[in-house]
Design a protein around this motif. Sequence first.
Motif, short mmCIF file in Angstrom:
data_model
loop_
_atom_site.label_atom_id
_atom_site.label_comp_id
_atom_site.label_asym_id
_atom_site.label_seq_id
_atom_site.Cartn_x
_atom_site.Cartn_y
_atom_site.Cartn_z
N TRP A 1 0.82 -1.21 0.00
CA TRP A 1 0.00 0.00 0.00
C TRP A 1 0.86 1.26 0.00
O TRP A 1 0.50 2.27 -0.63
N ARG A 2 1.98 1.23 0.67
CA ARG A 2 2.88 2.39 0.65
C ARG A 2 3.43 2.63 -0.74
O ARG A 2 3.45 3.77 -1.24
N LEU A 3 3.86 1.56 -1.40
CA LEU A 3 4.39 1.69 -2.76
C LEU A 3 3.33 2.15 -3.74
O LEU A 3 3.58 3.02 -4.58
N LEU A 4 2.13 1.56 -3.63
CA LEU A 4 1.05 1.95 -4.54
C LEU A 4 0.65 3.40 -4.32
O LEU A 4 0.43 4.15 -5.28
N ARG A 5 0.57 3.81 -3.05
CA ARG A 5 0.20 5.21 -2.76
C ARG A 5 1.24 6.17 -3.32
O ARG A 5 0.89 7.15 -3.99
N ASN A 6 2.50 5.91 -3.05
CA ASN A 6 3.55 6.81 -3.54
C ASN A 6 3.57 6.88 -5.07
O ASN A 6 3.71 7.95 -5.66
N THR A 7 3.42 5.72 -5.70
CA THR A 7 3.44 5.68 -7.17
C THR A 7 2.30 6.47 -7.76
O THR A 7 2.50 7.28 -8.68
N LEU A 8 1.09 6.26 -7.25
CA LEU A 8 -0.08 6.96 -7.79
C LEU A 8 -0.02 8.45 -7.50
O LEU A 8 -0.33 9.27 -8.38
N VAL A 9 0.38 8.82 -6.29
CA VAL A 9 0.41 10.24 -5.93
C VAL A 9 1.41 10.99 -6.80
O VAL A 9 1.11 12.06 -7.36
N ILE A 10 2.62 10.45 -6.96
CA ILE A 10 3.63 11.12 -7.76
C ILE A 10 3.21 11.20 -9.22
O ILE A 10 3.35 12.24 -9.88
N SER A 11 2.67 10.11 -9.75
CA SER A 11 2.25 10.11 -11.16
C SER A 11 1.11 11.09 -11.40
O SER A 11 1.14 11.86 -12.38
N LEU A 12 0.12 11.10 -10.52
CA LEU A 12 -1.02 12.00 -10.71
C LEU A 12 -0.61 13.46 -10.53
O LEU A 12 -1.14 14.35 -11.22
N LEU A 13 0.31 13.72 -9.62
CA LEU A 13 0.81 15.09 -9.48
C LEU A 13 1.56 15.53 -10.73
O LEU A 13 1.41 16.67 -11.20
N LYS A 14 2.35 14.64 -11.29
CA LYS A 14 3.07 14.98 -12.53
C LYS A 14 2.10 15.22 -13.68
O LYS A 14 2.31 16.13 -14.50
N ILE A 15 1.04 14.42 -13.76
CA ILE A 15 0.06 14.59 -14.84
C ILE A 15 -0.76 15.86 -14.60
O ILE A 15 -0.93 16.69 -15.50
N GLY A 16 -1.28 16.00 -13.38
CA GLY A 16 -2.16 17.12 -13.09
C GLY A 16 -1.48 18.47 -13.13
O GLY A 16 -2.03 19.45 -13.61
N LEU A 17 -0.25 18.52 -12.61
CA LEU A 17 0.48 19.79 -12.57
C LEU A 17 1.41 19.98 -13.76
O LEU A 17 1.88 21.10 -13.99
N GLY A 18 1.66 18.92 -14.51
CA GLY A 18 2.64 19.01 -15.59
C GLY A 18 2.09 19.25 -16.97
O GLY A 18 2.79 19.76 -17.84
N MET A 19 0.83 18.90 -17.22
CA MET A 19 0.29 19.06 -18.57
C MET A 19 -0.16 20.48 -18.85
O MET A 19 0.01 20.98 -19.97
N ALA A 20 -0.72 21.15 -17.85
CA ALA A 20 -1.18 22.53 -18.06
C ALA A 20 -0.03 23.48 -18.40
O ALA A 20 -0.17 24.30 -19.31
N PRO A 21 1.11 23.44 -17.71
CA PRO A 21 2.22 24.33 -18.10
C PRO A 21 2.68 24.13 -19.54
O PRO A 21 3.05 25.10 -20.21
N ASP A 22 2.66 22.89 -20.03
CA ASP A 22 3.03 22.65 -21.42
C ASP A 22 2.11 23.38 -22.38
O ASP A 22 2.55 24.00 -23.35
N VAL A 23 0.81 23.31 -22.10
CA VAL A 23 -0.18 23.97 -22.95
C VAL A 23 -0.02 25.49 -22.89
O VAL A 23 0.00 26.18 -23.92
N VAL A 24 0.08 26.02 -21.68
CA VAL A 24 0.20 27.48 -21.51
C VAL A 24 1.47 27.98 -22.18
O VAL A 24 1.45 29.01 -22.89
N PHE A 25 2.58 27.30 -21.97
CA PHE A 25 3.84 27.74 -22.56
C PHE A 25 3.77 27.70 -24.08
O PHE A 25 4.29 28.59 -24.77
#
Length: 323
Positions: free
Chosen positions: A93-117
Amino acid sequence: MDQREPTVTTHALEVNPSPVPRARPAWLTVLIKHRYRYMLILPGLLYILLFRYGPMYGIVVAFQNYNGFKGITGSEWVGFKWFIQFFEGPDFWRLLRNTLVISLLKIGLGMAPDVVFAILLNEVRGRVFKRVVQTLTYMPHFLSWVIIYGIVLAFLATSNGLINQWIKELGFQPIPFLTSNDWFRWVIVFSDIWKDLGWGAIIYLAALAAIDPQLYEAAVMDGANKWRQIWHITLPGIRNVFILLLTLRLGSVLDSGFTQIFAMYNPLVYDSVDIIDTWVYRAGIVENKVSLATAVGLFKSVVGLILVVSANRVAKKFDSQLW
């Protein structure tokens, strides 16, 4: 004189019509018509078959108690033993939580700057300035994570990092960015966003170049300002590209960036950034638990396939309702 009419035996002639040529299958017709194109595709196709699908034979190791001396054919079959051991283990559960949290943060916070830039860069009229900015922003993409970590260390090190030097000059205590579970996850996310910002914008710039300029001209004649043009023309014009990239990234949601985390993390931050891939490395390479590591890798692949197919179907179903 006996005059008898000669008996004439008439044999019915069977006329065999000439055989009708069989119609070619549709796939064969297409293959012959585009044979030169398929010949160009063939080397890449062979590469995928040999080096992508061929090694899939090795996934049987996930169902065995693999022994390197006996090989795949001689190892003992144990069924779903390694899957159960991983799912019931204390780290799952620790591994799954860390993996999902980091991936979703990268997707959620990372795609919008690409579009705006990409939109901002598309509005720049100076070609030289535009090319210089674009080159400088996508250059970090080609740097290895070891070099990126050296840059991060120069800025965020607790003792002599530039940021902490400023913090100490302001009279505050230095922040342990690289050894604190509260901070290090954000270092991972934002360093990834910074590294790939310019590279991600290239795809959107290509999509923006395909938008018909007459749409903007018509919008100007109708009195639409720049914000209206972006909302009603630019964003719908790159919508399909955004959905495609989102679908691909959702398919790799369990891949949180092994190379980045492996180069930057340390035992002090295992609780926040230790992901499935880093755990598999330690189990499969360091501890030589090949079967267990293969089972976890197969689990990731199945989940990724399900996510890609599901995201693709949802995107097609609700495409007309997204904007």
